[in-house]
Design an enzyme around this catalytic site. Structure first.
Site, short mmCIF file in Angstrom:
data_model
loop_
_atom_site.label_atom_id
_atom_site.label_comp_id
_atom_site.label_asym_id
_atom_site.label_seq_id
_atom_site.Cartn_x
_atom_site.Cartn_y
_atom_site.Cartn_z
N GLU A 249 10.78 15.46 15.42
CA GLU A 249 11.45 15.27 14.09
C GLU A 249 10.08 16.28 13.56
OE1 GLU A 249 9.57 11.70 11.53
OE2 GLU A 249 11.12 11.34 11.66
N GLU B 191 9.08 1.40 11.14
CA GLU B 191 10.64 2.62 11.02
C GLU B 191 10.13 3.97 10.88
OE1 GLU B 191 12.30 5.32 10.14
OE2 GLU B 191 12.77 4.34 8.22
N CYS C 51 13.63 10.01 7.74
CA CYS C 51 13.76 9.82 8.12
C CYS C 51 15.15 9.25 9.11
CB CYS C 51 13.33 7.61 8.36
SG CYS C 51 14.25 7.18 7.03
N LYS D 215 0.80 -1.39 -0.10
CA LYS D 215 -0.52 0.12 -0.18
C LYS D 215 1.08 1.37 -0.24
CE LYS D 215 -1.44 3.02 2.29
NZ LYS D 215 -1.44 4.59 1.99
O1 TXE Z 1 2.50 10.38 7.57
P1 TXE Z 1 1.66 8.84 7.51
P2 TXE Z 1 2.44 11.44 6.71
C1 TXE Z 1 6.42 11.00 9.63
C2 TXE Z 1 7.27 12.96 9.05
C3 TXE Z 1 6.16 13.25 9.27
C4 TXE Z 1 4.95 12.63 9.81
C5 TXE Z 1 3.33 12.75 9.24
O2 TXE Z 1 7.39 13.39 10.80
O3 TXE Z 1 6.30 15.07 9.27
O4 TXE Z 1 5.26 11.53 9.66
O5 TXE Z 1 3.43 12.14 7.19
C6 TXE Z 1 -0.24 5.18 5.59
N1 TXE Z 1 -3.04 2.70 9.02
N2 TXE Z 1 6.83 10.86 8.73
O6 TXE Z 1 0.99 12.32 7.46
O7 TXE Z 1 -0.13 9.31 7.99
C7 TXE Z 1 -0.05 6.20 4.91
O8 TXE Z 1 -1.37 6.55 3.76
C8 TXE Z 1 -2.05 2.07 8.67
C9 TXE Z 1 8.64 9.78 9.63
O9 TXE Z 1 3.04 11.09 5.54
O10 TXE Z 1 2.45 8.22 9.47
C10 TXE Z 1 1.02 6.23 4.29
O11 TXE Z 1 1.39 5.56 2.98
N3 TXE Z 1 -1.59 2.95 6.75
C11 TXE Z 1 8.38 9.00 7.95
C12 TXE Z 1 1.65 5.76 5.32
O12 TXE Z 1 0.95 5.07 6.41
C13 TXE Z 1 -1.92 4.41 7.46
C14 TXE Z 1 8.15 9.03 6.94
C15 TXE Z 1 3.17 7.07 6.15
O13 TXE Z 1 1.64 7.83 6.28
C16 TXE Z 1 -3.07 5.19 8.28
C17 TXE Z 1 6.41 9.49 6.36
C18 TXE Z 1 -3.83 3.69 9.38
N4 TXE Z 1 -4.72 4.04 9.70
C19 TXE Z 1 6.06 10.59 7.44
N5 TXE Z 1 -2.80 5.92 8.17
C20 TXE Z 1 9.66 7.99 8.43
N6 TXE Z 1 9.89 7.31 9.00
O14 TXE Z 1 10.62 8.12 7.05
C21 TXE Z 1 -2.00 6.41 7.15
N7 TXE Z 1 -1.27 5.57 6.94
#
Ligand code: TXE
Length: 483
Positions: free
Chosen positions: A385, A254, A288, A179
């Site tokens: 972060e 992660e 990250c 996904k």
């Molecule tokens: O992350 P989300 P977002 C951190 C970074 C950023 C913040 C928000 O600080 O500013 O997160 O980013 C899926 N059940 N990182 O909002 O929401 C979503 O569709 C299952 C750090 O984009 O966590 C996407 O595929 N899945 C990070 C993925 O989760 C769900 C990289 C990430 O989205 C879901 C990205 C749910 N309920 C953001 N809700 C890193 N570790 O590098 C969302 N998703």
């Protein structure tokens, strides 16, 4: 634009078939460099996830499940070779979808090819062991796939994260449901089309774009999923872990970090400088393993901050196609978040600040790279972060103080130590609570071969390298009593 080269961005891919999502709906596709809507992607929902999990289970019961490790490895290697023939195309797609400067996007495509090459070669090199036991027994262990693995990928490094997670899972013989993030799923679709061309059997890799709340949540809650790997925010990571707990399945999380680089008075500043700045502004700070905290010993603090400030002053944020130092952020929402952080540093000294290129469209999501100096270690900018090109410089006097500051956040993903003192290198490598430590370098994101993952709120489990193959498999012990 709906058709993207060799795949259809508006469809999902299940059981080797391209199809419309069950709900028949689409989500808008936006170019972050100009804020324009440039097409749409499939809005996958729970019925699509259900179908994808069934297709994966069918693959495990069929050709894919019976395939030798050697043959799986050959297919992965062929996928890597095909990716290698499309590097520029993949870079163009990613640049348009994520806003990543072309050179950085191409590096991601190169890494994707390398992951396939690495895991292709590793597939038939993971072995069990024999265990001395009672007289009359032969005991051995088998490494087996979990079964169906769910992969939830974010938007910041789609190709690299698909490579490290799906590559290792397929190498071990799992069947995957991927996904991708709703903001950036084009290279996932492009990749699976190449995997099909390379001979990956139907159902071994299924791709269902869609929102996190719909497709993502359905995948994590699905009782047919045997392992979940998630890269994203801490908040969603907790939801994923709760959902996995309901089905009692393992998760790899992660969740980002607040990674420090620690520079001592005796460090080679010329060597350090590009790593200190580059590890933060890469991908506009949306990494990250971004190094957002620079801890500097007092003797070189003023000199180094001044030099870093000059680097920051030269940083240009511009459309991805201009291939400048930074592209735009992924979305208007991310720009709002990062701008809020920049404003929270109004009381701090700015030691260097880049600028947005004059030709950058107003509706693109640009922010200027900013270096804040003399930042108290407990300041919000030094604790949270940010996921934008904001770096803080923090002075310290002693080694003990440096360790305390380095360990003084909720995160622990990557750290680096800059010193010529070998004993100090060893002491700090041991004392810093983190998943990776670099000495006199900083490998932000790189290193296909190097196990990677966090401690604390950065998550748990390890991806990349051989270690990932253990995570994407389960161990069976066989004890034979032959008298
Ligand atoms: O992350 P989300 P977002 C951190 C970074 C950023 C913040 C928000 O600080 O500013 O997160 O980013 C899926 N059940 N990182 O909002 O929401 C979503 O569709 C299952 C750090 O984009 O966590 C996407 O595929 N899945 C990070 C993925 O989760 C769900 C990289 C990430 O989205 C879901 C990205 C749910 N309920 C953001 N809700 C890193 N570790 O590098 C969302 N998703």
């Amino acid at each position: 634009m709906q058709k993207h080269l060799w795949y259809d961005a508006t469809q999902i891919y299940i059981g080797g078939v391209w199809k419309s999502p069950a709900g028949g709906q689409q989500l808008p596709l936006q170019n972050p460099s100009n804020g324009q809507e440039i097409g749409s992607i499939a809005r996958g929902t729970a019925p699509d996830i259900d179908e994808a999990v069934t297709a994966a289970q069918t693959a495990l019961d069929g050709e894919w499940g019976r395939m030798s490790a050697l043959e799986r490895g050959r297919i992965l290697t062929r996928i890597g070779q095909l990716v290698g023939t499309r590097l520029d195309d993949l870079a163009m797609i990613e640049a348009m979808d994520v806003g990543k400067p072309l050179t950085q996007a191409k590096n991601d495509a190169i890494a994707l090819a390398r992951y396939m090459e690495f895991y292709g070669g590793a597939a038939d090199k993971i072995m069990g062991e024999t265990i001395p036991y009672l007289d009359g027994y032969t005991v051995y262990t088998l490494r087996e796939p979990h079964g169906v693995t769910g992969h939830i990928v974010p938007w910041n490094y789609p190709m690299q994260i698909i490579g490290r997670s799906v590559g290792a899972a397929l190498a071990m013989g799992n069947a995957c449901v991927l996904k991708p993030a709703e903001e950036a799923c084009l290279t996932a679709l492009a990749f699976v089309a190449l995997a099909e061309e390379a001979g990956l059997p139907p159902g071994a890799l299924n791709v269902v774009p869609g929102s996190g709340e719909e497709a993502g949540a359905a995948l994590t809650a699905h009782p047919g999923v045997n392992h979940i790997s998630f890269t994203g925010s801490v908040g969603v990571g907790k939801l994923v872990q709760k959902a996995a707990a309901e089905n009692v399945v393992p998760v790899t999380l992660e969740l980002g970090g607040k990674s420090p680089q620690i520079v001592f008075d005796d460090a080679d500043l010329d060597a350090a400088l590009p790593f200190l700045v580059g590890a933060c502004i890469q991908n506009a700070g949306q990494t990250c393993s971004a190094s957002s905290r620079i801890l500097i010993q007092r003797g070189v603090y003023d000199e180094l901050v001044a030099r870093m400030g000059v680097s920051f002053d030269g940083m240009i944020s511009a459309p991805a196609q201009m291939d400048a130092n930074l592209g735009p952020l992924i979305s208007a929402r991310q720009k709002e978040i990062v701008t809020g952080y920049t404003e929270s540093g109004n009381d701090l000294r700015i030691a260097g600040q880049g600028r947005v290129h004059d030709d950058a469209p107003d509706d693109g999501h640009y922010v200027a790279a900013t270096l804040f100096a003399d930042v108290p270690p407990d300041h919000k900018l030094a604790q949270e972060e940010i996921f934008g090109p904001i770096q803080v410089a923090i002075p310290f006097d002693t080694e003990e103080e440096a360790i305390a500051i380095a360990n003084g956040t909720d995160f622990g993903l990557v750290a680096s130590i800059w010193t010529k003192d070998g004993a100090r290198q060893m002491r700090l490598a041991k004392s810093i609570r983190t998943g990776q430590v670099f000495i006199n370098n900083y490998g932000a994101g790189g290193g296909v071969e190097l196990p990677f993952g966090g401690t604390g709120k950065s998550g748990h489990g390890r991806e990349k390298g051989f270690e990932a193959l253990y995570g994407f498999s389960t161990l069976k012990t066989v004890a034979a009593n032959h008298g």
